[in-house]
Design a protein around this motif. Structure first.
Motif, PDB file in Angstrom:
ATOM      1  N   HIS A 228       0.853  -1.189   0.000  1.00 53.96           N
ATOM      2  CA  HIS A 228       0.000   0.000   0.000  1.00 53.96           C
ATOM      3  C   HIS A 228       0.888   1.238   0.000  1.00 53.96           C
ATOM      4  CE1 HIS A 228       0.961   0.607   4.255  1.00 53.96           C
ATOM      5  NE2 HIS A 228       0.772  -0.702   4.376  1.00 53.96           N
ATOM      6  N   THR A 229       0.276   2.394  -0.086  1.00 60.00           N
ATOM      7  CA  THR A 229       1.025   3.645  -0.060  1.00 60.00           C
ATOM      8  C   THR A 229       1.744   3.802   1.266  1.00 60.00           C
ATOM      9  OG1 THR A 229      -0.475   4.767  -1.573  1.00 60.00           O
ATOM     10  CG2 THR A 229       0.831   6.167  -0.132  1.00 60.00           C
ATOM     11  N   THR A 230       3.049   3.983   1.230  1.00 61.22           N
ATOM     12  CA  THR A 230       3.835   4.247   2.432  1.00 61.22           C
ATOM     13  C   THR A 230       4.440   5.642   2.420  1.00 61.22           C
ATOM     14  OG1 THR A 230       5.701   3.145   1.353  1.00 61.22           O
ATOM     15  CG2 THR A 230       4.403   1.835   2.905  1.00 61.22           C
ATOM     16  N   LEU A 231       4.313   6.327   1.289  1.00 57.26           N
ATOM     17  CA  LEU A 231       4.793   7.706   1.190  1.00 57.26           C
ATOM     18  C   LEU A 231       4.032   8.387   0.065  1.00 57.26           C
ATOM     19  CD1 LEU A 231       6.951   9.673   2.366  1.00 57.26           C
ATOM     20  CD2 LEU A 231       8.395   9.044   0.424  1.00 57.26           C
ATOM     21  N   LYS A 232       3.301   9.426   0.414  1.00 57.02           N
ATOM     22  CA  LYS A 232       2.540  10.135  -0.604  1.00 57.02           C
ATOM     23  C   LYS A 232       3.460  10.871  -1.562  1.00 57.02           C
ATOM     24  CE  LYS A 232      -1.713  10.829   2.051  1.00 57.02           C
ATOM     25  NZ  LYS A 232      -2.648  11.817   2.638  1.00 57.02           N
ATOM     26  N   SER A 233       2.978  11.075  -2.779  1.00 57.50           N
ATOM     27  CA  SER A 233       3.756  11.749  -3.809  1.00 57.50           C
ATOM     28  C   SER A 233       4.237  13.112  -3.313  1.00 57.50           C
ATOM     29  CB  SER A 233       2.912  11.929  -5.075  1.00 57.50           C
ATOM     30  OG  SER A 233       3.640  12.598  -6.079  1.00 57.50           O
ATOM     31  N   GLY A 234       5.541  13.343  -3.417  1.00 57.75           N
ATOM     32  CA  GLY A 234       6.125  14.620  -3.014  1.00 57.75           C
ATOM     33  C   GLY A 234       6.490  14.719  -1.554  1.00 57.75           C
ATOM     34  N   ALA A 235       6.110  13.732  -0.738  1.00 57.80           N
ATOM     35  CA  ALA A 235       6.399  13.771   0.695  1.00 57.80           C
ATOM     36  C   ALA A 235       7.781  13.182   0.981  1.00 57.80           C
ATOM     37  CB  ALA A 235       5.333  13.012   1.471  1.00 57.80           C
ATOM     38  N   THR A 236       8.259  13.381   2.203  1.00 62.25           N
ATOM     39  CA  THR A 236       9.521  12.814   2.647  1.00 62.25           C
ATOM     40  C   THR A 236       9.314  12.095   3.980  1.00 62.25           C
ATOM     41  OG1 THR A 236      10.119  14.880   3.781  1.00 62.25           O
ATOM     42  CG2 THR A 236      10.932  14.575   1.524  1.00 62.25           C
ATOM     43  N   VAL A 237      10.220  11.158   4.265  1.00 60.99           N
ATOM     44  CA  VAL A 237      10.208  10.452   5.544  1.00 60.99           C
ATOM     45  C   VAL A 237      11.013  11.271   6.538  1.00 60.99           C
ATOM     46  CG1 VAL A 237      10.752   8.309   6.737  1.00 60.99           C
ATOM     47  CG2 VAL A 237      10.093   8.256   4.329  1.00 60.99           C
ATOM     48  N   ASP A 238      10.382  11.656   7.635  1.00 64.30           N
ATOM     49  CA  ASP A 238      11.039  12.525   8.608  1.00 64.30           C
ATOM     50  C   ASP A 238      11.778  11.763   9.691  1.00 64.30           C
ATOM     51  OD1 ASP A 238       9.987  14.740   7.269  1.00 64.30           O
ATOM     52  OD2 ASP A 238       8.149  14.693   8.452  1.00 64.30           O
ATOM     53  N   GLY A 239      11.325  10.566  10.036  1.00 66.33           N
ATOM     54  CA  GLY A 239      11.984   9.805  11.091  1.00 66.33           C
ATOM     55  C   GLY A 239      11.228   8.540  11.415  1.00 66.33           C
ATOM     56  N   ILE A 240      11.870   7.673  12.211  1.00 68.39           N
ATOM     57  CA  ILE A 240      11.287   6.410  12.630  1.00 68.39           C
ATOM     58  C   ILE A 240      11.181   6.407  14.152  1.00 68.39           C
ATOM     59  CG2 ILE A 240      11.484   3.897  12.609  1.00 68.39           C
ATOM     60  CD1 ILE A 240      11.094   5.016   9.850  1.00 68.39           C
ATOM     61  N   VAL A 241      10.016   5.991  14.643  1.00 72.35           N
ATOM     62  CA  VAL A 241       9.733   5.955  16.074  1.00 72.35           C
ATOM     63  C   VAL A 241       9.640   4.504  16.531  1.00 72.35           C
ATOM     64  CG1 VAL A 241       8.031   6.546  17.846  1.00 72.35           C
ATOM     65  CG2 VAL A 241       8.508   8.154  15.991  1.00 72.35           C
ATOM     66  N   TYR A 242      10.228   4.199  17.676  1.00 70.63           N
ATOM     67  CA  TYR A 242      10.064   2.888  18.322  1.00 70.63           C
ATOM     68  C   TYR A 242       9.376   3.110  19.668  1.00 70.63           C
ATOM     69  CZ  TYR A 242      11.149  -1.338  20.962  1.00 70.63           C
ATOM     70  OH  TYR A 242      11.053  -2.471  21.733  1.00 70.63           O
ATOM     71  N   GLY A 243       8.318   2.332  19.925  1.00 68.65           N
ATOM     72  CA  GLY A 243       7.567   2.523  21.149  1.00 68.65           C
ATOM     73  C   GLY A 243       6.775   3.805  21.038  1.00 68.65           C
TER      74      GLY A 243
END
Length: 303
Positions: A228-243
């Motif tokens: 499925h979509t994990t990143l919308k068009s034009g967006a960026t991944v800012d960070g990963i959270v645990y817990g």
């Protein structure tokens, strides 16, 4: 092929603090890692009872010598939970800016004591699961949950409302806030998360709109892929959270442990039994030279 990575067994909570549980992973003929991780962290060298540094600092997250780590280390990280609270985590990558087509793998070793309660309190947002890993993007959130979520509830692995106490759960799959809804891993029941032993939980995100997906493993057992979509068009991944966020609140005062965190945006050179790249369960933080320690946590605002 499933390999017996651990010899851990369930122990009464009252003796956890006095007993060391050695759960060593055998490297066998597995190739040494040749990729450079984005972040690595272990609890080695931490002072008992002091706040964890370098992964995320939190007043309820301290160094502990209650039990031996997944590779026999004397110190682990302990997350203490207070009944009714929802918050228990933070960012593990710091600020990143990944674009469409990028990948990230994250592996964390976890230990839930024999008395741990996979349930939730009196809050109205329990829904049978809790948010465990989250990819925070500029266009929405992609979250891997433990337990199951409505309408795909499986009572064997779902978090039950207290006072019922769940004894086992599962890395259910992805809950997307980008319009995809609940997307369980096809084989999420293949390797349940249990109490009393160290297990390696791993997630791989491929970030994209039309070609996005998330994969999961427990130790070396593949749970499948959620497309499925994990990143919308034009967006960026800012960070990963645990817990991230415990829906419904913690049911009781309790604690769990984690250690040996590896995060990579480079494709691992090791593969599972199906030929899929993943961080091998026998690899540990000390296998990497020139380790890059995680940045201090950023405040997260999630729900």
């Amino acid at each position: 092929m499933s390999l017996p990575w651990f010899a851990g067994r369930a122990l009464p909570a009252l003796v956890l603090s006095a007993v060391s549980i050695f759960a060593t992973a055998s490297a066998g003929t597995v190739s040494a890692p040749s990729y450079t991780p984005l972040k690595v962290w272990s609890a080695a060298g931490g002072a008992r009872g002091t706040a964890v540094k370098g992964f995320y600092a939190s007043t309820n997250t301290t160094y502990s010598t209650d039990l031996a780590g997944p590779f026999g280390g004397s110190t682990t990280a302990k997350i203490s939970q207070q009944a009714g609270s929802n918050w228990f985590g933070g960012e593990i990558t710091g600020a990143i800016s990944l674009k469409a087509g990028s990948d990230i793998w994250i592996r964390v070793y976890q230990f839930f004591p024999s008395s741990f309660c996979f349930s939730y309190g009196g809050g109205g947002d329990g829904w049978g699961g809790t948010k465990w890993f989250r990819a925070q993007t500029s266009g929405g959130r992609s979250t891997v949950e433990l337990g199951t979520a409505s309408p795909n509830s499986n009572p064997t692995y779902a978090f039950q409302r207290a006072p019922a106490c769940g004894t086992v759960t599962a890395a259910y799959g992805d809950i997307s806030e980008m319009g995809a809804g609940n997307q369980p891993f096809p084989d999420y029941t293949a390797a349940p998360l249990v109490r009393g032993k160290w297990q390696a939980l791993q997630t791989h995100w491929h970030f994209g709109d039309s070609d996005g997906y998330v994969e999961g493993w427990v130790d070396d057992t593949y749970l499948g892929r959620s497309n499925h979509t994990t990143l919308k068009s034009g967006a960026t991944v800012d960070g990963i959270v645990y817990g991230d966020y415990w829906n419904g609140g913690f049911p009781v005062d309790q604690a769990f442990y984690y250690d040996d965190v590896i995060v990579t945006a480079q494709k691992p050179n090791t593969v599972d039994s199906g030929g899929r790249p993943f961080i091998h369960p026998s690899h540990k933080v000390s296998d990497f030279s020139g380790q890059t320690q995680p940045s201090a946590p950023a405040n997260v605002s999630v729900q």
